[in-house]
Design a protein around this motif. Structure first.
Motif, PDB file in Angstrom:
ATOM      1  N   ALA A  85       6.366  -1.970  -9.139  1.00 21.40           N
ATOM      2  CA  ALA A  85       6.729  -1.781 -10.548  1.00 21.40           C
ATOM      3  C   ALA A  85       6.001  -0.575 -11.135  1.00 21.40           C
ATOM      4  O   ALA A  85       6.602   0.237 -11.854  1.00 21.40           O
ATOM      5  CB  ALA A  85       6.414  -3.042 -11.341  1.00 21.40           C
ATOM      6  N   ASP A  86       4.714  -0.447 -10.825  1.00 18.71           N
ATOM      7  CA  ASP A  86       3.950   0.684 -11.371  1.00 18.71           C
ATOM      8  C   ASP A  86       4.458   2.008 -10.808  1.00 18.71           C
ATOM      9  O   ASP A  86       4.591   2.996 -11.531  1.00 18.71           O
ATOM     10  CB  ASP A  86       2.451   0.504 -11.073  1.00 18.71           C
ATOM     11  N   PHE A  87       4.738   2.024  -9.499  1.00 21.47           N
ATOM     12  CA  PHE A  87       5.248   3.251  -8.875  1.00 21.47           C
ATOM     13  C   PHE A  87       6.610   3.620  -9.460  1.00 21.47           C
ATOM     14  O   PHE A  87       6.877   4.779  -9.779  1.00 21.47           O
ATOM     15  CB  PHE A  87       5.359   3.054  -7.355  1.00 21.47           C
ATOM     16  N   HIS A  88       7.471   2.623  -9.595  1.00 18.97           N
ATOM     17  CA  HIS A  88       8.836   2.867 -10.066  1.00 18.97           C
ATOM     18  C   HIS A  88       8.820   3.472 -11.474  1.00 18.97           C
ATOM     19  O   HIS A  88       9.527   4.447 -11.748  1.00 18.97           O
ATOM     20  CB  HIS A  88       9.613   1.554 -10.045  1.00 18.97           C
ATOM     21  N   ARG A  89       8.002   2.891 -12.348  1.00 19.94           N
ATOM     22  CA  ARG A  89       7.910   3.445 -13.699  1.00 19.94           C
ATOM     23  C   ARG A  89       7.427   4.885 -13.653  1.00 19.94           C
ATOM     24  O   ARG A  89       7.965   5.761 -14.325  1.00 19.94           O
ATOM     25  CB  ARG A  89       6.965   2.593 -14.554  1.00 19.94           C
ATOM     26  N   ASN A  90       6.398   5.134 -12.824  1.00 12.96           N
ATOM     27  CA  ASN A  90       5.858   6.493 -12.764  1.00 12.96           C
ATOM     28  C   ASN A  90       6.827   7.466 -12.108  1.00 12.96           C
ATOM     29  O   ASN A  90       6.829   8.650 -12.427  1.00 12.96           O
ATOM     30  CB  ASN A  90       4.506   6.495 -12.034  1.00 12.96           C
ATOM     31  N   LEU A  91       7.652   6.974 -11.208  1.00 10.69           N
ATOM     32  CA  LEU A  91       8.666   7.837 -10.596  1.00 10.69           C
ATOM     33  C   LEU A  91       9.689   8.277 -11.659  1.00 10.69           C
ATOM     34  O   LEU A  91      10.098   9.427 -11.721  1.00 10.69           O
ATOM     35  CB  LEU A  91       9.362   7.097  -9.444  1.00 10.69           C
ATOM     36  N   LEU A  92      10.068   7.347 -12.509  1.00 14.29           N
ATOM     37  CA  LEU A  92      11.070   7.678 -13.527  1.00 14.29           C
ATOM     38  C   LEU A  92      10.473   8.480 -14.691  1.00 14.29           C
ATOM     39  O   LEU A  92      11.141   9.351 -15.253  1.00 14.29           O
ATOM     40  CB  LEU A  92      11.729   6.404 -14.077  1.00 14.29           C
ATOM     41  N   SER A  93       9.216   8.208 -15.020  1.00 12.60           N
ATOM     42  CA  SER A  93       8.640   8.839 -16.222  1.00 12.60           C
ATOM     43  C   SER A  93       7.557   9.855 -15.924  1.00 12.60           C
ATOM     44  O   SER A  93       7.108  10.549 -16.836  1.00 12.60           O
ATOM     45  CB  SER A  93       8.040   7.760 -17.138  1.00 12.60           C
ATOM     46  N   GLY A  94       7.087   9.915 -14.685  1.00 15.90           N
ATOM     47  CA  GLY A  94       6.005  10.828 -14.320  1.00 15.90           C
ATOM     48  C   GLY A  94       4.665  10.149 -14.521  1.00 15.90           C
ATOM     49  O   GLY A  94       4.414   9.574 -15.592  1.00 15.90           O
ATOM     50  N   GLY A  95       3.809  10.205 -13.503  1.00 17.99           N
ATOM     51  CA  GLY A  95       2.499   9.574 -13.651  1.00 17.99           C
ATOM     52  C   GLY A  95       1.840   9.331 -12.313  1.00 17.99           C
ATOM     53  O   GLY A  95       2.378   9.692 -11.263  1.00 17.99           O
ATOM     54  N   VAL A  96       0.667   8.728 -12.365  1.00 17.00           N
ATOM     55  CA  VAL A  96      -0.083   8.457 -11.146  1.00 17.00           C
ATOM     56  C   VAL A  96      -0.557   7.011 -11.145  1.00 17.00           C
ATOM     57  O   VAL A  96      -0.953   6.478 -12.184  1.00 17.00           O
ATOM     58  CB  VAL A  96      -1.290   9.428 -11.001  1.00 17.00           C
ATOM     59  N   TYR A  97      -0.454   6.389  -9.980  1.00 18.08           N
ATOM     60  CA  TYR A  97      -1.019   5.057  -9.750  1.00 18.08           C
ATOM     61  C   TYR A  97      -2.193   5.253  -8.814  1.00 18.08           C
ATOM     62  O   TYR A  97      -2.088   6.005  -7.851  1.00 18.08           O
ATOM     63  CB  TYR A  97       0.040   4.163  -9.082  1.00 18.08           C
ATOM     64  N   TYR A  98      -3.320   4.614  -9.081  1.00 13.73           N
ATOM     65  CA  TYR A  98      -4.394   4.675  -8.099  1.00 13.73           C
ATOM     66  C   TYR A  98      -5.152   3.368  -8.003  1.00 13.73           C
ATOM     67  O   TYR A  98      -5.307   2.641  -8.982  1.00 13.73           O
ATOM     68  CB  TYR A  98      -5.360   5.847  -8.334  1.00 13.73           C
ATOM     69  N   TYR A  99      -5.556   3.072  -6.768  1.00 15.28           N
ATOM     70  CA  TYR A  99      -6.429   1.940  -6.477  1.00 15.28           C
ATOM     71  C   TYR A  99      -7.451   2.494  -5.510  1.00 15.28           C
ATOM     72  O   TYR A  99      -7.168   2.710  -4.339  1.00 15.28           O
ATOM     73  CB  TYR A  99      -5.639   0.770  -5.869  1.00 15.28           C
ATOM     74  N   SER A 100      -8.638   2.797  -6.052  1.00 15.23           N
ATOM     75  CA  SER A 100      -9.640   3.520  -5.263  1.00 15.23           C
ATOM     76  C   SER A 100     -10.472   2.561  -4.407  1.00 15.23           C
ATOM     77  O   SER A 100     -10.394   1.348  -4.582  1.00 15.23           O
ATOM     78  CB  SER A 100     -10.565   4.274  -6.213  1.00 15.23           C
ATOM     79  N   THR A 101     -11.262   3.135  -3.520  1.00 16.80           N
ATOM     80  CA  THR A 101     -12.331   2.346  -2.914  1.00 16.80           C
ATOM     81  C   THR A 101     -13.395   2.200  -4.002  1.00 16.80           C
ATOM     82  O   THR A 101     -13.457   3.011  -4.918  1.00 16.80           O
ATOM     83  CB  THR A 101     -12.959   3.076  -1.710  1.00 16.80           C
ATOM     84  N   ASP A 102     -14.200   1.158  -3.918  1.00 17.52           N
ATOM     85  CA  ASP A 102     -15.289   1.020  -4.889  1.00 17.52           C
ATOM     86  C   ASP A 102     -16.413   0.217  -4.240  1.00 17.52           C
ATOM     87  O   ASP A 102     -16.320  -0.143  -3.064  1.00 17.52           O
ATOM     88  CB  ASP A 102     -14.776   0.399  -6.205  1.00 17.52           C
ATOM     89  N   THR A 103     -17.451  -0.054  -5.004  1.00 18.40           N
ATOM     90  CA  THR A 103     -18.606  -0.730  -4.393  1.00 18.40           C
ATOM     91  C   THR A 103     -18.263  -2.178  -4.006  1.00 18.40           C
ATOM     92  O   THR A 103     -18.934  -2.787  -3.201  1.00 18.40           O
ATOM     93  CB  THR A 103     -19.811  -0.741  -5.347  1.00 18.40           C
ATOM     94  N   LYS A 104     -17.189  -2.696  -4.578  1.00 14.74           N
ATOM     95  CA  LYS A 104     -16.767  -4.079  -4.289  1.00 14.74           C
ATOM     96  C   LYS A 104     -15.884  -4.120  -3.048  1.00 14.74           C
ATOM     97  O   LYS A 104     -15.979  -5.021  -2.222  1.00 14.74           O
ATOM     98  CB  LYS A 104     -15.995  -4.580  -5.522  1.00 14.74           C
ATOM     99  N   SER A 105     -14.973  -3.147  -2.938  1.00 14.91           N
ATOM    100  CA  SER A 105     -14.102  -3.101  -1.751  1.00 14.91           C
ATOM    101  C   SER A 105     -14.130  -1.683  -1.191  1.00 14.91           C
ATOM    102  O   SER A 105     -13.410  -0.803  -1.677  1.00 14.91           O
ATOM    103  CB  SER A 105     -12.676  -3.544  -2.075  1.00 14.91           C
ATOM    104  N   THR A 106     -14.966  -1.497  -0.191  1.00 18.85           N
ATOM    105  CA  THR A 106     -15.225  -0.145   0.321  1.00 18.85           C
ATOM    106  C   THR A 106     -14.044   0.407   1.121  1.00 18.85           C
ATOM    107  O   THR A 106     -13.984   1.605   1.385  1.00 18.85           O
ATOM    108  CB  THR A 106     -16.491  -0.142   1.195  1.00 18.85           C
ATOM    109  N   GLU A 107     -13.127  -0.458   1.504  1.00 19.21           N
ATOM    110  CA  GLU A 107     -11.944  -0.003   2.270  1.00 19.21           C
ATOM    111  C   GLU A 107     -10.755   0.282   1.352  1.00 19.21           C
ATOM    112  O   GLU A 107      -9.736   0.786   1.811  1.00 19.21           O
ATOM    113  CB  GLU A 107     -11.482  -1.104   3.243  1.00 19.21           C
ATOM    114  N   GLY A 108     -10.850  -0.101   0.084  1.00 15.81           N
ATOM    115  CA  GLY A 108      -9.675  -0.053  -0.785  1.00 15.81           C
ATOM    116  C   GLY A 108      -8.979  -1.410  -0.729  1.00 15.81           C
ATOM    117  O   GLY A 108      -9.407  -2.294   0.013  1.00 15.81           O
ATOM    118  N   LYS A 109      -7.903  -1.566  -1.495  1.00 19.09           N
ATOM    119  CA  LYS A 109      -7.227  -2.865  -1.514  1.00 19.09           C
ATOM    120  C   LYS A 109      -5.870  -2.846  -0.810  1.00 19.09           C
ATOM    121  O   LYS A 109      -5.468  -3.800  -0.157  1.00 19.09           O
ATOM    122  CB  LYS A 109      -7.025  -3.336  -2.955  1.00 19.09           C
TER     123      LYS A 109
END
Ligand code: AFP
Length: 337
Positions: free
Chosen positions: A250-274
């Motif tokens: 859903a987030d990607f689709h909205r950004n594809l139609l309207s322009g934007g970026v989705y990100y889910y980074s690595t962090d100190t809680k999940s060092t591999e990303g999600k």
């Protein structure tokens, strides 16, 4: 007058442009579209049964109602197990590869990877969810499909797509010739072309991330977010609005139609990303690339990463190309000592 065609006709016509095509690939995309229709129907029903308070109880046949993610998973597996098109499958819901019975696993030419119901926690609150799929040519040359057929870099994808189950149900896919969107007409039961040759708009509007994780983020991710919000004193920028559904599709689709970026980074809680590389990040990265966008793990193109494990996780920055390149720049500047 614009011609009215179904998704099946559209796929067939694309195939005709390839004189060596056997029709197997076309049929495989058709199978996925059919599975999507079944899941779409059930998703709509799930909303209703939720309202009527039937979830978790017995249905009229005295069977326990199946959870929607399990239903979606079984639907895709059943649809593709005995067609002779698929040599091996892999799903978010299954620990190991799924090998169709003989002789289908021997004669199948493709590996099909999928996340049957991405963002499934949204289903309980009647918010959009999706299915993501990735199709590779098998690498093994004989016998049943194997794990190595599933562990290929996104750059080698033959096709990828997603289905979004929302106010209307849409199927969006690419087979390397642009990104095409279809909307399910419920009265006809057909996906009809609605969004030909989708491209990220030049000027982006949104950024999408789970900002609840901010305390766990690196300096680079925080500075990048400041930049997206237009509050980085070192680098002025146009502020973007925040939108986050918590379902990648859903987030990607909205950004594809309207322009934007989705990100889910690595962090100190999940060092591999999600997010999962093989059946979430890679297929979406291929769609992004075909729509003029880009996807990165923060340092490299997602399409270049060769998975070593079926359920491997990755950080993901995906959407409008300039915004993803900017993320790489910030992470390089602040996080790479
Ligand atoms: P689920 O399918 O377990 O709900 O995960 C969805 C997802 O993989 C992706 O679609 C979302 O963008 C992301 O996780 C949401 O994660 P958070 O709930 O941590 O924001």
């Amino acid at each position: 007058m614009e011609k009215l065609i179904t998704i099946e006709r559209h796929i067939l016509e694309l195939e005709r442009a390839h004189p060596n095509a056997t029709g197997v690939f076309t049929s495989l995309l058709y199978d996925i579209a059919l599975a999507a229709k079944i899941i779409a129907r059930e998703t709509m029903r799930a909303g209703l049964t939720q309202i009527l308070g039937m979830v978790g109880r017995m249905n009229v046949q005295g069977e326990q109602q199946m959870k929607l993610d399990v239903f979606a998973n079984e639907t895709i597996i059943r649809m593709n197990s005995t067609t002779g098109r698929v040599a091996v499958m892999a799903s978010e819901e299954d620990d190991s590869i799924i090998v169709p019975p003989q002789p289908y696993c021997d004669i199948g030419q493709y590996a099909l990877l999928f996340d049957p119901l991405d963002g499934s926690s949204n289903i309980d609150v009647n918010v959009s969810v999706g299915t993501i799929f990735a199709i590779y040519h098998r690498k093994t040359t004989s016998g049943p499909g194997a794990l190595s057929d599933c562990l290929q870099p996104g750059r080698d994808l033959a096709a990828a797509g997603y289905v979004i189950y929302g106010p209307s149900n849409m199927l969006v896919y690419t087979a390397g010739h642009g990104v095409h969107g279809f909307t399910l007409d419920p009265s006809l039961g057909e996906f009809l072309p609605s969004h030909p040759d989708l491209r990220f708009p030049e000027k982006p509007k949104y950024y999408s991330t789970n900002q609840g994780n901010e305390h766990f983020w690196s300096t680079g991710v925080r500075r990048y977010t400041d930049w997206l919000q237009g509050v980085n004193p070192d680098e002025p920028s146009q502020p973007l609005a925040a939108r986050y559904v918590g379902s990648l599709v859903a987030d990607f689709h909205r950004n594809l139609l309207s322009g934007g970026v989705y990100y889910y980074s690595t962090d100190t809680k999940s060092t591999e990303g999600k997010l999962r590389l093989a059946y979430e990040a890679a297929p979406m990265a291929y769609i992004a690339q075909q729509a003029g966008g880009y996807a990165s793990d923060g340092a490299q193109d997602i399409l270049d990463i060769v998975p070593t494990d079926l359920h491997q996780r990755t950080a993901l920055y995906i959407g409008t190309r300039s915004l993803v390149l900017k993320a790489e720049q910030y992470l390089r500047r602040y996080d790479s000592e």
